[in-house]
Design a protein around this motif. Structure first.
Motif, PDB file in Angstrom:
ATOM      1  N   ALA A  14     135.600  65.289 163.918  1.00 39.60           N
ATOM      2  CA  ALA A  14     135.124  65.443 162.721  1.00 39.60           C
ATOM      3  C   ALA A  14     135.981  66.772 162.252  1.00 39.60           C
ATOM      4  O   ALA A  14     136.492  66.919 161.110  1.00 39.60           O
ATOM      5  CB  ALA A  14     133.636  65.824 162.520  1.00 39.60           C
ATOM      6  N   ARG A  15     135.830  67.781 163.128  1.00 43.12           N
ATOM      7  CA  ARG A  15     136.819  69.102 162.764  1.00 43.12           C
ATOM      8  C   ARG A  15     138.322  68.687 162.523  1.00 43.12           C
ATOM      9  O   ARG A  15     139.165  69.274 161.506  1.00 43.12           O
ATOM     10  CB  ARG A  15     136.716  70.031 163.822  1.00 43.12           C
ATOM     11  CG  ARG A  15     135.302  70.843 163.991  1.00 43.12           C
ATOM     12  CD  ARG A  15     135.005  71.592 165.084  1.00 43.12           C
ATOM     13  NE  ARG A  15     133.900  72.589 164.877  1.00 43.12           N
ATOM     14  CZ  ARG A  15     133.892  73.657 164.433  1.00 43.12           C
ATOM     15  NH1 ARG A  15     134.922  74.401 164.259  1.00 43.12           N
ATOM     16  NH2 ARG A  15     132.908  74.358 164.259  1.00 43.12           N
ATOM     17  N   LEU A  16     139.020  67.956 163.397  1.00 37.72           N
ATOM     18  CA  LEU A  16     140.361  67.744 163.331  1.00 37.72           C
ATOM     19  C   LEU A  16     140.692  67.002 162.029  1.00 37.72           C
ATOM     20  O   LEU A  16     141.621  66.998 161.519  1.00 37.72           O
ATOM     21  CB  LEU A  16     140.813  66.941 164.455  1.00 37.72           C
ATOM     22  CG  LEU A  16     141.017  67.712 165.708  1.00 37.72           C
ATOM     23  CD1 LEU A  16     141.239  66.757 166.886  1.00 37.72           C
ATOM     24  CD2 LEU A  16     141.951  69.080 165.623  1.00 37.72           C
ATOM     25  N   SER A  17     139.801  66.046 161.640  1.00 41.22           N
ATOM     26  CA  SER A  17     139.987  65.223 160.356  1.00 41.22           C
ATOM     27  C   SER A  17     139.500  65.795 158.929  1.00 41.22           C
ATOM     28  O   SER A  17     139.319  65.156 157.979  1.00 41.22           O
ATOM     29  CB  SER A  17     139.193  63.746 160.656  1.00 41.22           C
ATOM     30  OG  SER A  17     137.963  64.168 160.560  1.00 41.22           O
ATOM     31  N   ALA A  18     138.909  67.055 159.272  1.00 39.61           N
ATOM     32  CA  ALA A  18     138.284  67.799 157.892  1.00 39.61           C
ATOM     33  C   ALA A  18     137.009  66.904 157.498  1.00 39.61           C
ATOM     34  O   ALA A  18     136.685  66.818 156.401  1.00 39.61           O
ATOM     35  CB  ALA A  18     139.330  68.261 156.876  1.00 39.61           C
ATOM     36  N   GLY A  19     136.292  66.332 158.268  1.00 41.37           N
ATOM     37  CA  GLY A  19     135.286  65.321 158.082  1.00 41.37           C
ATOM     38  C   GLY A  19     133.887  66.022 158.023  1.00 41.37           C
ATOM     39  O   GLY A  19     133.954  67.203 157.881  1.00 41.37           O
ATOM     40  N   SER A  20     132.824  65.218 158.061  1.00 39.55           N
ATOM     41  CA  SER A  20     131.435  65.882 158.034  1.00 39.55           C
ATOM     42  C   SER A  20     130.744  64.938 158.618  1.00 39.55           C
ATOM     43  O   SER A  20     130.688  63.655 159.029  1.00 39.55           O
ATOM     44  CB  SER A  20     130.925  65.888 156.246  1.00 39.55           C
ATOM     45  OG  SER A  20     130.773  64.654 155.941  1.00 39.55           O
ATOM     46  N   LEU A  21     129.485  65.614 159.329  1.00 36.57           N
ATOM     47  CA  LEU A  21     128.677  65.023 159.773  1.00 36.57           C
ATOM     48  C   LEU A  21     127.162  65.142 159.233  1.00 36.57           C
ATOM     49  O   LEU A  21     126.899  66.415 158.956  1.00 36.57           O
ATOM     50  CB  LEU A  21     128.537  65.613 161.244  1.00 36.57           C
ATOM     51  CG  LEU A  21     129.814  65.095 162.233  1.00 36.57           C
ATOM     52  CD1 LEU A  21     129.531  66.113 163.504  1.00 36.57           C
ATOM     53  CD2 LEU A  21     129.886  63.506 162.409  1.00 36.57           C
TER      54      LEU A  21
END
Length: 269
Positions: A14-21
């Motif tokens: 999630a961090r590497l892809s600039a995602g969210s949880l």
């Protein structure tokens, strides 16, 4: 893949892809050792070296329950920057959690003894190379990271996504931290004031804690590492687009504006 490895992998992805949880990615840890085991797994997965550590607070009943009033998280090399004269762009997870924290930052003078896992206050002081003003960028792709207690915070890199190192504090070697009041402003409004003497044991106790914590995990502190020692004026939630200013007596103001984080390769070097 173990339960801990799976949680670590999901946070790192999630961090590497600039995602969210939107939810915690698995069963939340129940013990300090489990929380740090997840963090340690994530450190091995992250494509950058640890160049510093953040120290945060564990408060109230949680401190009594876990037998410590502090927690640790890694700060990676590419996410540490030195203050510039201009407003600094500070990426955070737009759909996660974000906050700014004015801090005293200790620079490690020498490599710590890898066989030493216990430190007195004086032994910690001997390893202080300098003390600077600074800003921890607290951010996580998990928007609820601060709502589930310190173990969840620990498990995702201690809720850290960067550090700005400001000016060296004048006469820092007196260790009179009450001499350097901090003020934090967001969009021009004061949201917190205080000085580091308000942190229990002050920055030196945070540094002593970090010396022990890192050594016991097989990652003793190294010369030049930067250790953030606790939020002086508090943890101030902020959002993409907002501007923050951290003022410290005897140092230049640190001006920053929060932006949306890109993929890790686009992060500041």
């Amino acid at each position: 893949m173990s339960v801990f490895e799976n949680i670590a992998k999901k946070f790192v992805e999630a961090r590497l892809s600039a995602g969210s949880l939107s939810e915690y990615p698995g069963e939340a840890p129940l013990t300090l050792s489990d929380a740090y085991a997840i963090q340690d797994e994530a450190i091995t997965l992250w494509p950058d070296a640890v160049a510093g550590w953040k120290v945060g607070r564990i408060n109230g009943a949680d401190a009594e329950r876990f037998g410590t009033d502090r927690l640790a998280g890694p700060v990676f090399n590419k996410l540490i920057r030195h203050q510039t004269a201009s407003e600094m762009d500070s990426p955070v997870f737009a759909e996660g959690f974000a906050a700014v924290e004015g801090e005293c930052v200790i620079i490690v003078a020498e490599d710590a003894d890898p066989s030493k896992t216990g430190y007195s206050t004086q032994e910690a002081i001997a390893l202080v190379g300098s003390v600077h003003t600074g800003v921890e960028i607290a951010s996580s792709p998990f928007s609820g990271i601060n709502d589930h207690g310190p173990l969840v915070t620990i498990s995702d890199f201690g809720n850290n996504y960067g550090l700005i190192i400001g000016d060296e504090l004048p006469d820092w070697d007196t260790l009179e931290f009450g001499r350097w009041p901090f003020e934090t402003l967001i969009d021009g409004q004061t949201v917190g004031t205080g000085d580091a003497s308000g942190i229990p044991g002050g920055p030196i106790e945070s540094f002593r804690f970090m010396l022990e914590n890192s050594a016991r995990r097989g990652m003793p502190l190294k010369k030049g590492m930067a250790i953030t020692t606790g939020a002086v004026t508090g943890v101030h939630a902020a959002h993409v687009g907002q501007k923050a200013v951290i003022k410290t007596h005897g140092a230049r103001d640190i001006d920053l504006r929060l932006s949306a984080v890109g993929k890790f390769v686009d992060s500041p070097a």
